[in-house]
Design an enzyme around this catalytic site. Structure first.
Site, PDB file in Angstrom:
ATOM      1  N   SER A  48       0.906  -1.261  -0.005  1.00  0.00           N
ATOM      2  CA  SER A  48      -0.230  -0.084  -0.136  1.00  0.00           C
ATOM      3  C   SER A  48       0.732   1.427   0.010  1.00  0.00           C
ATOM      4  O   SER A  48       1.976   1.258   0.460  1.00  0.00           O
ATOM      5  CB  SER A  48      -0.766  -0.119   1.141  1.00  0.00           C
ATOM      6  OG  SER A  48      -1.556   1.338   1.364  1.00  0.00           O
ATOM      7  N   TYR A  75      -1.539  -0.319  10.628  1.00  0.00           N
ATOM      8  CA  TYR A  75      -1.822  -0.892   9.399  1.00  0.00           C
ATOM      9  C   TYR A  75      -0.767  -0.884   8.175  1.00  0.00           C
ATOM     10  O   TYR A  75      -0.039  -1.903   7.868  1.00  0.00           O
ATOM     11  CB  TYR A  75      -3.333  -0.351   8.715  1.00  0.00           C
ATOM     12  CG  TYR A  75      -3.235  -0.834   7.265  1.00  0.00           C
ATOM     13  CD1 TYR A  75      -3.594  -1.960   6.765  1.00  0.00           C
ATOM     14  CD2 TYR A  75      -3.164   0.131   6.225  1.00  0.00           C
ATOM     15  CE1 TYR A  75      -3.618  -2.398   5.499  1.00  0.00           C
ATOM     16  CE2 TYR A  75      -3.204  -0.189   5.085  1.00  0.00           C
ATOM     17  CZ  TYR A  75      -3.456  -1.342   4.506  1.00  0.00           C
ATOM     18  OH  TYR A  75      -3.538  -1.882   3.063  1.00  0.00           O
ATOM     19  N   LYS A 116       2.325  -3.525   6.658  1.00  0.00           N
ATOM     20  CA  LYS A 116       2.555  -3.604   5.272  1.00  0.00           C
ATOM     21  C   LYS A 116       3.880  -3.452   5.188  1.00  0.00           C
ATOM     22  O   LYS A 116       4.793  -4.314   4.252  1.00  0.00           O
ATOM     23  CB  LYS A 116       1.703  -2.681   4.477  1.00  0.00           C
ATOM     24  CG  LYS A 116       0.173  -3.082   4.099  1.00  0.00           C
ATOM     25  CD  LYS A 116       0.107  -4.043   3.325  1.00  0.00           C
ATOM     26  CE  LYS A 116      -1.405  -4.732   3.314  1.00  0.00           C
ATOM     27  NZ  LYS A 116      -1.596  -5.651   2.356  1.00  0.00           N
TER      28      LYS A 116
END
Ligand code: UDP
Length: 341
Positions: free
Chosen positions: A126, A150, A154
């Site tokens: 991402s 989050y 990643k």
């Protein structure tokens, strides 16, 4: 025919990627635990493609079940790893769940791949890993400095994969997605969040009368109209980037990292206006406070993907909002109610 294992195979981006892969010479084995997806999407993928896929309902935490899939499918050529928890706000509230699920799940997957000699993987990353980049459009060599759990997961999943690729001679493609939106042109496959965290699914539900109004998270950002600017990418374009990546790994060794976006930014207000054009009526909104952890603007430099994958986004804003509205209109309850058209 090359066999591809798809983790999170019933999810939003996976389901569109599956459809693109099924146009080619690929056989698919999907795994999913349905924590944020459902079996109906797999059924529709089969209907739309006219092909069957294999499916195993397992959790990446379950190492035995994972290992059993690799044993059952000894000829897996490569993996596309989508499975992860993905809501930024939730990741701030329950970081342990995010680190456990995303990191441990990926470690288990990578270990199972090593155990079974599978050495090729496309990883779903991402643009969040860039945090608030100093220069935009951001290039792949910008520093990785995620600002929420989050994004941290990643970034960590990327790093573990890069280290493993170097040590184990793996060939990997890391795709850093910008803001995926839109749906398949059929209106049968789309994003079905239990509660919409992202802008477009929320706007869609307001347009459909499911929610009262869109709250715009600040109009005092340093952008042309004061609202946040993002690089929205049609999910079908994004899906095609995965096919190109699988093809790339067939002939190209080592570690490859690509931004997958359009390079063009739109503001929140521009997105709301475009959606009004798509649905044919006005959409109620009000300006609220900034969302914690948000940034003013991010767009991606996609020259590397274009040069090395031969991939470029083809579908513009109108396709994004029109397809999102078609999906919303045909599936007012997401996958829960079978569409009649
Ligand atoms: N946004 C908004 N209202 C919403 C959801 C999002 O104004 O209900 C804004 C958000 O501040 C950002 C843009 O829309 O500027 C895209 O947000 P989204 O959560 O979709 O993606 P992000 O880029 O944050 O991952």
């Amino acid at each position: 025919m090359k066999k591809i294992l798809i983790t999170g195979g019933a999810g939003y981006i996976a389901s569109h990627t599956n459809l693109e892969l099924l146009k080619g010479d690929f056989e698919l084995v999907l795994i999913d635990n349905f924590c944020n997806s459902c079996a109906e999407s797999i059924k529709r993928i089969e209907e739309l493609s006219g092909r069957t896929v294999k499916f195993h309902q397992i959790n990446l935490m379950d190492t035995q079940a994972l290992d059993a899939v690799f044993t059952l499918e000894p000829d897996i050529d490569s993996v596309i790893h989508f499975a992860a928890l993905k809501a930024v706000g939730e990741s701030v509230e329950i970081p342990l769940a995010y680190y456990t699920n995303n990191i441990t799940g990926s470690l288990n997957l990578y270990q199972a791949m090593k155990n079974h000699g599978v050495r090729k993987i496309v990883f779903s990353s991402s643009a969040t890993v860039y945090g608030d980049p100093v220069t935009i459009p951001v290039t792949e060599n910008a520093p990785v400095q995620a600002t929420n759990p989050y994004g941290q997961t990643k970034a960590m999943m990327e790093q573990i994969l890069i280290d493993t690729a170097h040590a184990e001679n793996w060939d990997i493609a890391i795709l850093r997605y910008f803001n995926p939106v839109g749906a398949h042109e059929s209106g049968r496959i789309g994003e079905d969040p239990s509660y919409p965290n992202n802008l477009l699914p929320f706007v869609s539900q307001v347009a459909a009368g499911i929610r009262e109004k869109v709250v715009i998270f600040g109009d005092d950002w340093d952008t042309p109209d004061g609202t946040g600017v993002r690089d929205y990418i049609h999910v079908v374009d994004l899906a095609k980037a995965h096919v190109k990546s699988i093809e790339k790994l067939a002939s190209s060794k080592g570690v490859h990292i690509y931004n997958i976006g359009t390079g063009r930014g739109y503001s929140v207000l521009e997105m709301v206006k475009a959606f009004e054009d798509a649905c044919g009526h006005s959409i109620a909104y009000q300006v609220g406070p900034r969302r914690s952890g948000d940034i003013a603007e991010v767009t991606g430099d996609t020259n590397k993907a274009e040069a090395e994958l031969g991939w470029t986004a083809e579908l513009g804003l109108k396709h994004m909002v029109d397809s999102a509205w078609k999906w919303q209109s045909m599936n007012p309850n997401g996958y829960k109610k079978i569409s009649t058209s």
